[in-house]
Design a protein around this motif. Structure first.
Motif, PDB file in Angstrom:
ATOM      1  N   TRP A  40     -10.325  10.427   2.349  1.00  0.00           N
ATOM      2  CA  TRP A  40     -10.362   9.672   1.288  1.00  0.00           C
ATOM      3  C   TRP A  40     -11.990  10.086   0.561  1.00  0.00           C
ATOM      4  CZ3 TRP A  40     -12.595   3.761   2.924  1.00  0.00           C
ATOM      5  CH2 TRP A  40     -12.623   2.833   1.551  1.00  0.00           C
ATOM      6  N   SER A  66       4.986   3.280   0.895  1.00  0.00           N
ATOM      7  CA  SER A  66       4.590   4.101   1.907  1.00  0.00           C
ATOM      8  C   SER A  66       5.324   5.835   1.504  1.00  0.00           C
ATOM      9  CB  SER A  66       4.757   4.537   3.737  1.00  0.00           C
ATOM     10  OG  SER A  66       5.876   4.487   3.847  1.00  0.00           O
ATOM     11  N   ASP A  75      -7.892  -0.952  -1.210  1.00  0.00           N
ATOM     12  CA  ASP A  75      -7.392  -1.056  -2.328  1.00  0.00           C
ATOM     13  C   ASP A  75      -6.897  -2.140  -2.180  1.00  0.00           C
ATOM     14  OD1 ASP A  75      -9.589   0.721  -3.546  1.00  0.00           O
ATOM     15  OD2 ASP A  75      -7.729   1.800  -3.591  1.00  0.00           O
ATOM     16  N   ARG A  76      -5.336  -2.006  -2.393  1.00  0.00           N
ATOM     17  CA  ARG A  76      -4.120  -2.959  -2.315  1.00  0.00           C
ATOM     18  C   ARG A  76      -4.701  -3.963  -1.497  1.00  0.00           C
ATOM     19  NH1 ARG A  76      -3.984  -2.146  -6.173  1.00  0.00           N
ATOM     20  NH2 ARG A  76      -4.047  -0.354  -6.095  1.00  0.00           N
ATOM     21  N   SER A 115       2.264  -3.022   4.585  1.00  0.00           N
ATOM     22  CA  SER A 115       1.637  -2.105   5.114  1.00  0.00           C
ATOM     23  C   SER A 115       3.178  -1.525   6.117  1.00  0.00           C
ATOM     24  CB  SER A 115       0.518  -1.163   5.930  1.00  0.00           C
ATOM     25  OG  SER A 115       0.730  -0.326   6.482  1.00  0.00           O
ATOM     26  N   GLN A 170       3.113  -1.001  -6.813  1.00  0.00           N
ATOM     27  CA  GLN A 170       1.165  -0.865  -5.409  1.00  0.00           C
ATOM     28  C   GLN A 170       2.238  -2.118  -5.866  1.00  0.00           C
ATOM     29  OE1 GLN A 170      -2.180   1.266  -8.218  1.00  0.00           O
ATOM     30  NE2 GLN A 170      -0.982   1.799  -5.892  1.00  0.00           N
ATOM     31  N   ALA A 223       1.019  -1.520  -0.345  1.00  0.00           N
ATOM     32  CA  ALA A 223       0.267  -0.054  -0.145  1.00  0.00           C
ATOM     33  C   ALA A 223       0.594   1.470  -0.234  1.00  0.00           C
ATOM     34  CB  ALA A 223      -1.219   0.411   1.565  1.00  0.00           C
ATOM     35  N   SER A 224       0.422   2.100  -0.906  1.00  0.00           N
ATOM     36  CA  SER A 224       0.859   3.885  -0.912  1.00  0.00           C
ATOM     37  C   SER A 224       0.550   5.007   0.032  1.00  0.00           C
ATOM     38  CB  SER A 224       1.221   4.038  -2.450  1.00  0.00           C
ATOM     39  OG  SER A 224       0.103   4.045  -2.808  1.00  0.00           O
ATOM     40  N   SER A 225      -1.046   4.570   0.423  1.00  0.00           N
ATOM     41  CA  SER A 225      -0.954   5.764   1.508  1.00  0.00           C
ATOM     42  C   SER A 225      -2.515   5.527   2.603  1.00  0.00           C
ATOM     43  CB  SER A 225      -1.663   6.615   0.081  1.00  0.00           C
ATOM     44  OG  SER A 225      -2.556   6.410   0.316  1.00  0.00           O
ATOM     45  N   ASP A 279      -5.334   4.249   0.054  1.00  0.00           N
ATOM     46  CA  ASP A 279      -4.509   2.819  -0.311  1.00  0.00           C
ATOM     47  C   ASP A 279      -4.570   1.252   0.259  1.00  0.00           C
ATOM     48  OD1 ASP A 279      -3.945   1.651  -3.661  1.00  0.00           O
ATOM     49  OD2 ASP A 279      -2.262   1.828  -2.177  1.00  0.00           O
ATOM     50  N   CYS A 280      -4.587   1.677   1.481  1.00  0.00           N
ATOM     51  CA  CYS A 280      -4.397   0.176   2.048  1.00  0.00           C
ATOM     52  C   CYS A 280      -6.034  -0.695   1.870  1.00  0.00           C
ATOM     53  CB  CYS A 280      -4.770   0.460   3.650  1.00  0.00           C
ATOM     54  SG  CYS A 280      -3.018   1.066   4.092  1.00  0.00           S
TER      55      CYS A 280
END
Ligand SMILES: Cc1ncc(C[n+]2csc(CCOP(=O)(O)OP(=O)(O)O)c2C)c(N)n1
Ligand SMILES: Cc1ncc(C[n+]2csc(CCOP(=O)(O)OP(=O)(O)O)c2C)c(N)n1
Ligand code: SF4
Ligand code: SF4
Ligand SMILES: [Mg+2]
Ligand SMILES: [Mg+2]
Lengths: 647, 335, 335, 647
Positions: free
Chosen positions: D424, D529, D393-394, D413, D554, D385-387, D390-391
């Motif tokens: 969000w 992150s 969706d990921r 994460s 991702q 996850a990158s934000s 985003d957790c």
């Protein structure tokens, strides 16, 4: 028994024999005796036992087959041989399992007594309609030189005089076979006789005599029944002068553990939980109580490593040993050892995986687990043994690094080394490497994370030492004082410090084993137990005048500092491994070089032949090229093509 | 050289104690620092080992050798330490999560082996350090961070578990009963073998008052029964009640109408652990809960037996010669 | 659709059974295949889970769902299976090493939680699969591959450990006593909750005759005592001896001179586990060893309580709406 | 409360504020309220809580300081900001810990009531001679704009009417501070008032009222006392239309778990053992029992993953979650999931290590553990996850891959994502990705290792299904029939098959997030992150007209199939990571490319500034060059030099 034969005795350079039978047939003992005797007559040799998988299969079935391959020679050899010259098949299952490895024209000795319906059925020599196939009667063996012998009868007759039960008598049949082989290859019986006398002592002496008689029966039968056209002689090899013994890898580790305690003067603590193929180390060293070796069979692998860490803290040399699945369990505690900077050797006798996998087969697929398989940045040096005897030197090297740098070290062996054997020129005790350990006792200026500026090792101060009371643990530390510290910059510098300490080993480790020209079209880069196969294949290539070189790593992580320059001197790098390209990944990650991967994961070593062919092929490939162990791109491309044409 | 006797201060470190104000851990630390200098053991021969948890911070605060290890593994680390040096006095500070949850296996194995260490289990019936999840000693129905609808797991009875695992010394005390706690720790120290001490400990942040119904000064005499060797089992503020065997069931009886001879007599040295188990199994609520020493029996220690085996082998075969070991068996000479 | 009743054959697989000839495991497999069709449970509702060991090969030989997992973890795997589907009849085949050594923690936790599974522990007092190291049930002094000078660890008493951990059903049987074994397995099957069954099992390769002194047909009546609910404890070939409580100690008494009323009466349903513990603690050698059911008490099961909690929440709040969940609380609109 | 002020209200684009105080001062609550209110007024925002380390330090001490940073803006932002514009210091310790991050000229609000000897001493504001230093009285703060306020007095006075004890009244001081900040940045009080009313219900309503009064006191005080020269207004950001909420990473995972169960119609089983910073996922989803989410708090991490594997076998979606040390413990069982080919998601909320390390700090150093940290060849896909948002969706993507390919998947994460928050935009429920799960029920042709030829996934047949009885386990299998198999060739092909299955995900996964030109002098390659920092730095570079590009992964393993081509289009690759070059190693191992590593392991995200400077510097470095994260060669060289000159 002197060899006054009228047979033609032909001198040959080398032979590969394979003994195969049911697990209950004593093939491993027979193989070991043959090995020992061949060693004593001065041959170079290499062995490869092949155990049935962890379970005990019913007698006579295919999964129950146990094998032992020996190659012995009058020249320097490196592997147990690609395929046998002669196979002894004690029963139908043994024949069925091993036949695929026999090349046409080779010899097969068959115990005819077992080729009866019941046994053939167990070995699945059955047609679809349920009728039995007897390979002795059809033409399936016509390409081989088959020597049928009724070993059962010979065993029964040869041991008549000892009043054994038939079952007991039949148990001697492996010695009948052994006797035959001794005759065929002109080996003396005395060493085995001595061993039998020693093994069956006291009230068991009858068994010794029966087995001796069985062996002589076989020997005499081979001579008188004119089973073989020729008798062979394999002269002694020209090995370097010295005292030799035959040694298996696990044995060599066990001896090295005792040696480490003796040389350093600091006891070794071995915490372990049994697992194939590592358990024999525990078995053997649990006898070494008078050598300063302490063994603790723990409740699980985590307790095993933690007890070793505790012992290291308290001033012993902590060692723990397992195989892949057990090492996976130790990951968290390995990180603790990194953080507390205690010496520790983690022995990983690799086996086929993943998960329970193929417990009795060999593999080199724990390399990346050893180097990187832990949470966060938890670096540690990794050394890998490359032959059974090398296990001794490599293990001592692991202890040297662990105690000099105050760090955990992984020692990699594998199932092939663990159970394979080779003649070992015994080291001069005085010339063994020094392991100097100095426990801190001086109070002045003491701090628990005080470092040697050269090695970056911290001090080792053991409980019981007055005035050095201190606390260690898994939380990040301030360097020097060793107090808990959560500062950002301190953490960054400690993470780097722990890595730098490990990288220092790159300048203070075993150099790669080099062979061949200093630069050229191809370098074969290897590590671990493939040394024998690679060396043989490279020698074969040299015989074919190919100017290729070999570089074998004994220190696998960090890479020896010379490696970068070595790699740069060759046009092609070929990395053969019994995994899917783990060293290939590691080398590329460190040097960003192109390299060809040769990956094979079949639970057994490379054959010289297949490696040689790969070398030939690679020489045809582009310079500075790469191949992926999975070749997924090719595969993906072909799948796409298939879709298109099929759709 | 005669060194002056050690004092409590000798066992204090320069580390700031970082438990929440009001936490029961302070009292336990105090008892440890009180008992250590009483034992006639030089300071450098103590080792305090721990896992992870609030309770496992103990080593930092006791000025001797210490090892704050990883979660649940203190008994395993201690095993290595004791084998390496049986002369050390090894103490483990641990929590109900550290020792009964992730560390349960090492705990029961150290007990059955009778490793000579003293384990203090700070039982606060909660995971303190990770901020309030239920532990293996939390009550059924308890609402915690991870059980918004209440715990469904039955808790362990730690004393019963220890007895079932074969521990040779089993005791219980309470953080706030400092005299009792100090006595129990002294008894543990004097036991040669594994000493398991459960300490009821209040976590005033995440499980405040978990033991109040048992240990509050006003009511404790009715709910706790002090086990005293050789004496009949009596309790109550006025020492007016006793415990008697009815068939195979324990029964609370008024002393007024029951002669001492009918009461169960406490025997902490009984080789069988049936009696202490019987008392440990008395249900909370209807029966008083034992405190003090449940069991204290002599059995060879693991580290002692191991050392003895080494000594025997050494005596029988002499110090091993490396030369002999390497060169023994079937060797041959070349050249 | 009425299906014909299941038979033993329905539970045989096409896998060749790969234990050593003469191994006690065959008898246990036979008992399992005998009992399964008796239970009125459809074949597809059984799951046999195991760890690693000779004993742990069990799933391959029982024709239903099976999971041959990793060493020691069968109870943990079974926990997931039972939570996911409490209707399955989940059986664990395990060894003394698998369940008491590496798997000890999962075992005691499954017991305290009262997970509704049946665990058959093949106790051969040795690690069979790895070719003969001592196990946590091996006797002190035993010479094994890893203890050339004899074991120094005290063994567990598995029954005592199970009782200490709070198991609701605890029993013992013997591989060669097939009728007894089948009865015990039936009892285990009928217990709603964790059933722990220790089975004395002969490993004729690495620990041959480990139980001969107890179970040999000729002498077993003198050394084993069959526990029968509601009956006084009696044993002996001639049923001529009994067990009586002397103070808090068990005593063997001749029935000739002791009326039944003085004997201990067996009560497998006693909510306290003190009585079974008492009997489990009777020392081998001087006292007979119990076989049969030590304990069988009702307590809510873990998987049952968990399912009930889910049902309650569902009843109270209805099936959760994802829309609501995401959009609940402090949201705001843009554009 | 409407804002009828006569003050100058200046409109600004963005502000970074940091609230700091003792752990007991309620800084996290205050921060959350400010965040929520800012979100509601339409700002874009990002937050960074900074918890004290795992232990509870005594009140007033440095280790006890708790902080919360919020950046809110009228434009699109990606990070919580490099350094604060304004700091609220509730006590001396908070000032001392946070001052180093404040640049000169910035504003500091100080609670003067706490700057008394006792408190100053706890914060180590002490000279060597033992005398106290009061930063309010010396010149150490002269470079800052200091606003002294007696928050204690304001709290006591403002809550007088509610009959609280002094201690209780003082607990409201964070709301006094919050009120002041609300005034300063022109935020409405209503959302917080509503929250307080909801939080303190029933007999606690007095506390709600007291806190509301305290907040209003602060608000009014700021206005009337003319503390600030200006009042600010940060207009709403131009966010895409939609419904928004603020979400932390762990929350988003929890919501995704519920969503996975709902979307797929198959319940999710979560087996976990508490550990910072993963525990909050367990806490939150244990409330979701009516969403088809089952939680099991296991006795340890091994039981946690094994229970999840068992649940998957029995037909739920098995998920397990932990942080680094706990993941290390799960390695062996992860291998079992590979071998049994069951779907499973392993959540690793990374934290500072090694070992216990820095439990409350963030790090990206479990990447290689996730990809390679197991015995033997045990491949599995890894998504990161990158934000915080985003957790969500990921995680759904991880479930999709796991169930589609019948494989364990690691979801990465980290501490920063877990506790950090961002607005969000809530997804349309109907547009959530589909997760189609088909359990096998058909008896005909059933085999447990029957595969979908496209995905290579095996069938999922759950216990209870009549006629599909079968056995699985950790030993090597013959494909199709699934029986135990120890053959060499079968093993080799199964090892490759398991890898090939994983590589298939490379063609069926989230594409890397690209920004900037399609080819050029520099590509910044990131994952996880660091997306926010990298994006900000790249935007800054674009503002400076540097033609650089960004590629953010991702799907981190296997690499998306497009990656190789992307990398080849840039002259330089720069890989910033919060570890010592793990992605750098992985990329080099797969592509043998040169790349510059930018490694930082400080328990906190990169700042935009440092990343931007690194980009600038890297543009000066040779094209197709590399730097090693440790630069050991340089170091070794300089050490040698030092030896020479020193000796
Ligand atoms: C391998 C691992 N798993 C989980 C954790 C997180 N953890 C730390 S302490 C703890 C439990 C603490 O409870 P307890 O032992 O009762 O100690 P207390 O804080 O209550 O004294 C947990 C789950 C960890 N540090 N390491
Ligand atoms: C993680 C791990 N550690 C160790 C082993 C090796 N191992 C397999 S079975 C076993 C013990 C078997 O003993 P037991 O459970 O008593 O079973 P038995 O064979 O006697 O029936 C061991 C140590 C393993 N497979 N995995
Ligand atoms: S959280 Fe509980 S156990 Fe931990 S220090 Fe605070 S009060 Fe003590
Ligand atoms: S080794 Fe022992 S337990 Fe295993 S199959 Fe053989 S006899 Fe049975
Ligand atoms: Mg606790
Ligand atoms: Mg066993």
């Amino acid at each position: 028994m002197t060899n006054e034969t009228t047979h033609k005795v032909r001198s040959i350079e080398q032979v590969v024999i394979r003994l195969a039978g049911d697990s209950g047939d004593g093939m491993q003992i027979t193989g070991n005796e043959f090995t020992k005797t061949s060693a004593i007559v001065g041959n170079d040799l290499a062995t490869l036992p092949d155990f049935p998988a962890e379970i005990r299969a019913p007698a006579g079935t295919l999964p129950g087959v146990s094998g032992f391959q020996i190659r012995f020679a009058s020249k320097d050899i490196h592997t147990p041989g690609d395929d046998p010259d002669i196979l002894v098949a004690m029963n139908p299952a043994a024949l069925k399992v091993n036949l695929p490895d026999m090349r046409p024209g080779k010899t097969i000795i068959i115990n005819t007594a077992m080729f009866v319906e019941k046994e053939l059925r167990k070995a699945l020599y059955v047609k679809d309609d349920g009728t039995i196939i007897n390979p002795l009667n059809d033409h399936s063996l016509s390409n081989y030189h088959v020597i049928p012998v009724d070993l059962n009868k010979l065993a029964l007759e040869g041991t008549k005089e000892f009043g054994l039960s038939p079952k007991e008598s039949l148990r001697c049949k492996n010695f009948v076979a052994l006797g035959m082989m001794y005759w065929l290859y002109s080996r003396p019986l005395e060493p085995t006789i001595a061993w039998l006398r020693d093994y069956f002592k006291g009230d068991k002496v009858n068994f010794a005599n029966a087995n001796i008689a069985a062996m002589k029966t076989g020997y005499n039968y081979a001579e008188t029944a004119e089973l073989f056209v020729e008798q062979y002689k394999i002269p002694a090899a020209h090995l370097p002068a010295g005292t030799y013994r035959n040694v298996m890898g696990n044995q060599a580790v066990a001896l090295a553990i005792a040696a480490a305690a003796k040389i350093s003067g600091v006891p070794v603590f071995y915490g372990s939980y049994p697992i194939t193929p590592a358990s024999d180390i525990l078995h053997q060293i649990s006898k070494y109580k008078n050598y300063g070796v302490y063994t603790f069979q723990a409740e699980d692998e985590i307790a095993a490593i933690c007890s070793a860490i505790g012992a290291s803290f308290a001033g012993m040399i902590g060692v723990t040993g397992s195989s892949g699945p057990g090492i996976a369990l130790k990951g968290e505690a390995m990180g603790l050892a990194v953080m507390t900077e205690l010496p520790l050797v983690i022995i990983d006798v690799q086996r086929g995986g993943p998960s329970t996998g193929l417990p009795t087969k060999t593999e080199q697929a724990d390399l990346l687990q050893a180097v990187l398989g832990r949470n966060s940045e938890a670096p540690m040096p990794v050394v890998a043994a490359s032959s059974p005897a090398d296990c001794f030197d490599r293990f001592l090297e692991a202890v040297r690094i662990a105690t000099k740098y105050m760090t955990p070290v992984v020692f990699l062996s594998d199932g092939y080394l663990a159970n394979g054997s080779e003649p070992w020129r015994l080291p001069d005790i005085d010339k063994l490497p020094k392991i100097d350990i100095n426990f801190r006792t001086e109070r002045d200026g003491f701090q628990p994370y005080l470092r040697d500026p050269g090695t970056l090792a911290r001090v080792w101060a053991k409980p019981g030492t007055p005035g050095l009371e201190h606390r260690i643990g898994g939380i990040e530390k301030r360097d020097g004082v060793g107090s808990i510290n959560y500062d950002a910059e301190n953490h960054d510098s400690m993470v780097r410090l722990r890595w730098r300490k490990i990288y220092k080993v790159a300048d203070d480790c075993a150099a790669p084993l080099m062979a061949g020209p200093e630069r050229g079209p191809l370098l074969v880069l290897g590590w671990g137990s493939t040394l024998g196969s690679i060396t043989s294949a490279v020698e074969m290539a040299h015989a074919h005048k190919m100017p290729i070189a070999r570089c074998h790593l004994q220190q696998v992580w960090p890479f020896p500092s010379s490696l970068g320059a070595i790699l740069s001197r060759y046009d092609r790098i070929l990395i053969p491994e019994m995994n899917l390209g783990q060293m290939w990944r590691l080398v590329r990650s460190e040097y960003a070089v192109q390299a060809y991967s040769f990956a094979k994961v079949q639970g057994r070593p490379f054959t010289t032949g297949e490696l040689f062919r790969k070398i030939q092929q690679t020489l045809e490939l582009p310079a500075h090229g790469s191949s992926h162990p999975l070749d997924t791109k090719l595969e993906r491309a072909s799948e796409v093509a298939a879709d298109v044409s099929g759709g | 050289m005669i060194s002056p006797p050690l004092t409590k201060n000798d066992f204090k470190t320069d580390q700031e104690v970082r438990w929440c104000p009001g936490c029961g851990d302070y009292a336990i630390l105090n008892a440890v620092q009180t008992v250590f200098p009483m034992l006639g053991i030089p300071k450098e021969k103590f080792v305090v080992v721990s896992g992870i948890g609030c309770s496992s911070r103990l080593p930092y605060y006791v000025n001797t050798y210490g090892f704050h290890s990883i979660h649940g593994r203190a008994p395993a680390i201690a095993t290595g330490i004791k084998i390496a040096n049986p002369e050390l006095s090894v103490w483990i500070g641990t929590g109900d999560g550290d020792s009964l949850s992730i560390g349960g296996n090492h705990l029961i194995h150290a007990m059955r082996r009778n490793l000579d260490v003293k384990l203090l289990m700070f039982n606060n019936r909660i995971y303190g350090l990770t901020k309030g999840q239920f532990s293996p000693t939390s009550e059924v129905g308890k609402v915690t961070k991870s059980t918004p609808y209440g715990v469904v797991d039955q808790p362990f009875n730690p004393i019963a578990l220890a007895l079932g695992a074969g521990a040779t010394f089993v005791a219980r005390s309470v953080d706030i009963m400092s005299k009792h706690l100090i006595e129990v720790l002294q008894r543990a120290a004097n036991h040669k073998g594994f000493a398991f001490v459960e300490i009821y400990q209040n976590c005033n942040i995440f499980n405040d008052g978990a033991f109040d119904h048992l240990v509050d000064a006003g009511i404790r005499d009715e709910h706790l029964i002090a086990l005293e060797h050789g004496k009949p089992l009596k309790f109550g503020k006025a020492k007016d009640k006793g415990i008697k065997l009815n068939g195979f069931k324990p029964e609370v009886v008024p002393l007024a109408s029951t002669p001492d001879s009918e009461l169960l007599v406490w025997d902490e040295h009984d080789p069988s652990s049936a009696l202490p188990f019987f008392v440990s199994a008395m249900p909370e609520g209807t029966m008083p809960q034992g405190i003090g020493v449940f069991r204290d029996v002599d059995r060879p220690t693991f580290d002692g037996e191991m050392a003895a085996q080494h000594a025997n082998v050494m005596k029988k075969y002499g110090a091993g010669s490396l030369e002999k070991l390497l060169y023994e068996g079937d060797t041959w000479k070349v050249g």
